[in-house]
Enzyme design. Structure first.
Site, PDB file in Angstrom:
ATOM      1  CE1 TYR A 248      46.394  32.722  62.560  1.00  0.00           C
ATOM      2  CE2 TYR A 248      44.670  31.679  61.257  1.00  0.00           C
ATOM      3  CZ  TYR A 248      45.942  32.202  61.362  1.00  0.00           C
ATOM      4  OH  TYR A 248      46.776  32.215  60.255  1.00  0.00           O
TER       5      TYR A 248
ATOM      6  CD  GLU B 222      45.687  31.479  70.066  1.00  0.00           C
ATOM      7  OE1 GLU B 222      46.540  32.387  70.153  1.00  0.00           O
ATOM      8  OE2 GLU B 222      44.690  31.537  69.309  1.00  0.00           O
TER       9      GLU B 222
ATOM     10  CG  ASP C  27      38.276  34.773  65.066  1.00  0.00           C
ATOM     11  OD1 ASP C  27      38.402  35.822  64.385  1.00  0.00           O
ATOM     12  OD2 ASP C  27      37.824  34.770  66.221  1.00  0.00           O
TER      13      ASP C  27
ATOM     14  CB  CYS D 273      38.295  41.849  63.467  1.00  0.00           C
ATOM     15  SG  CYS D 273      40.087  41.645  63.330  1.00  0.00           S
TER      16      CYS D 273
END
EC number: 2.1.1.-
Length: 437
Positions: free
Chosen positions: A302, A323, A366, A393
């Site tokens: 990612y 990605e 991530d 996050c």
């Protein structure tokens, strides 16, 4: 109902309890406030309420620099001191690790490290977005309100980079003028600013089709000194819009930012952390967690446009970077060329389906807010990597995934460091170091 806010939730609301112990999520309440609240939703296990009056303000109350606190949705914690915000974010992570991750109090204490943050609690955002609305036959741009159905007219945003503070009013005014004479079909407008490079980009998101390119470029050029004006064209159903192309209307056609030792160029659809200085703390923590060596191989899952890929490649012999988002893959290739980095294999596709064939010594992930799929955890466990840096996050999905790693038995978490990338909001990033068990 008279309530005292006991803590802040991972959300815009404060949490209080009735005399009977029932949880009440209070919109507009800050930790330490005693409020008169009106119940708007009464469920069997919890209720929701909205503040009617603050009877006794919290000692952590501060006077924010924005008159739209509580109305605009951009800074729901703006009336709370930054110190209190940091404490609440640490507590939210601790709570998630205990409730969802099932870690014991001692394990949580051993894992947690103090929250890190950059200097600026205001004026830190390198990007803001404006939303269009038609009211009483008039077109205008504004910011989403706390009530999602509201669009708030603002002339400035104290969260936005001070170098281009006047750009918000200028862009909204110029496009408002144009939008009242013809239908621009704007879906949203993004403004990106860098204090380090001086770059200012205005990105107009529209459906595909005819568009008054020359007129929009001329009017925006008269209103604001942008280094780039682009149109991002999208198509598909509203909930699953996808980018079909980006065209430069004026200037460079992309936005440039300096982060750490690197200069990165980003197209408008590509994700980039909105707080550049705090993002550098993330990079430092990832490098601390992995301590990559010149002879080692790395994997970056990612990876986006290369925030972690570039510094990892500077330290490793070789990096495989995965990605799935097309614009970010193109930006990553361009950023590697700019940096003259040749030891990276860029892999476009889903992190599970396109998991690198090469083994790894160190690995960084991530993922989006949903966290890691179980298959991704299994694939990471199948490598011989000695350390993993997990950048998250969302405390809830992070805690869930850490428990999955522990149960899988290959990796164990060593430390977790929250990073305040989003002052004045409840959002928080976390970097966790996992090492081979």
């Amino acid at each position: 109902m008279r309530l005292t806010i006991e803590t802040m939730t991972y959300g815009p609301d404060g949490l209080a309890r009735t005399p009977e112990g029932k949880a009440v999520f209070v919109a507009g309440g800050l930790i330490g406030d005693t409020v008169e609240a009106r119940i708007c939703e009464d469920g069997p296990s919890f209720s929701r309420a909205v503040v009617e009056e603050v009877l006794e303000p919290s000692p952590d109350h501060v006077q924010p620099p924005c008159p739209f606190i509580g109305i605009c949705g951009g800074c729901p914690w703006g009336g709370l001191s930054h110190e209190a915000q940091l404490q609440a974010k640490e507590e939210n992570l601790r709570s998630a690790l205990a409730r969802i991750g099932k870690f014991s109090p001692k394990e949580v204490d051993d894992l947690m490290r103090p929250i890190r943050h950059a200097k600026d609690a205001w004026g830190y955002r390198n990007k803001i977005e404006l939303a269009p609305v038609h009211e009483n036959g008039k077109f205008r741009l504004g910011m989403h309100g706390r009530d999602a159905s509201q669009i708030i007219k603002v002339d400035a945003c104290p969260l936005f980079e001070k170098k281009h503070a006047k750009a918000v009013k200028a862009v909204a005014g110029a496009l408002g003028f144009l939008g009242n004479s013809r239908d621009l079909q704007l879906e949203r407008v993004a403004i990106r600013s860098s204090r380090r490079t001086g770059a200012l980009e205005v990105a107009l998101w529209t459906p595909t089709g005819a568009f008054p390119r020359a007129q929009v470029s001329r009017v925006l050029g008269d209103a604001v000194r942008a280094t780039s004006v682009v149109r991002v064209m999208s198509k598909g159903e509203k909930r699953a819009r996808r980018v079909s192309g980006v065209e430069a209307l004026a200037g460079e056609g992309s936005w440039t930012e300096k982060i750490g030792d690197e200069t990165m160029r980003l197209s408008a659809p590509s994700f980039f952390q909105v707080n550049t200085r705090a993002a550098e703390i993330l990079i430092d923590l990832v490098m601390e967690a992995l301590d990559p060596q010149p002879h080692e191989l790395g994997i970056d899952l990612y990876c986006g446009a290369g925030t972690f890929t570039l510094p990892l490649a500077r330290r490793c012999e070789f990096v495989s970077a995965v990605e799935s988002y097309g614009p970010a893959v193109r930006d990553l290739r361009r950023n590697l060329d700019i940096a003259n980095i040749t030891n990276v294999d860029v892999i476009g596709g889903d992190a599970v389906r396109e998991f690198p064939d090469e083994d790894a010594d160190v690995l960084v992930v991530d993922p989006p807010r949903a966290g890691l799929a179980p298959e991704a955890i299994d694939l990471i466990a199948s490598t011989s990597a000695r350390d993993v840096a997990y950048v998250s996050c969302d405390p809830a999905t992070l805690a869930r995934d850490l428990r999955r790693f522990v149960e899988e038995g290959t990796f164990r978490p060593v430390w977790a460091t929250p990073v305040d990338l989003f002052p004045q909001t409840f959002h928080c990033e976390t970097v966790v170091r996992l090492t081979r068990a």
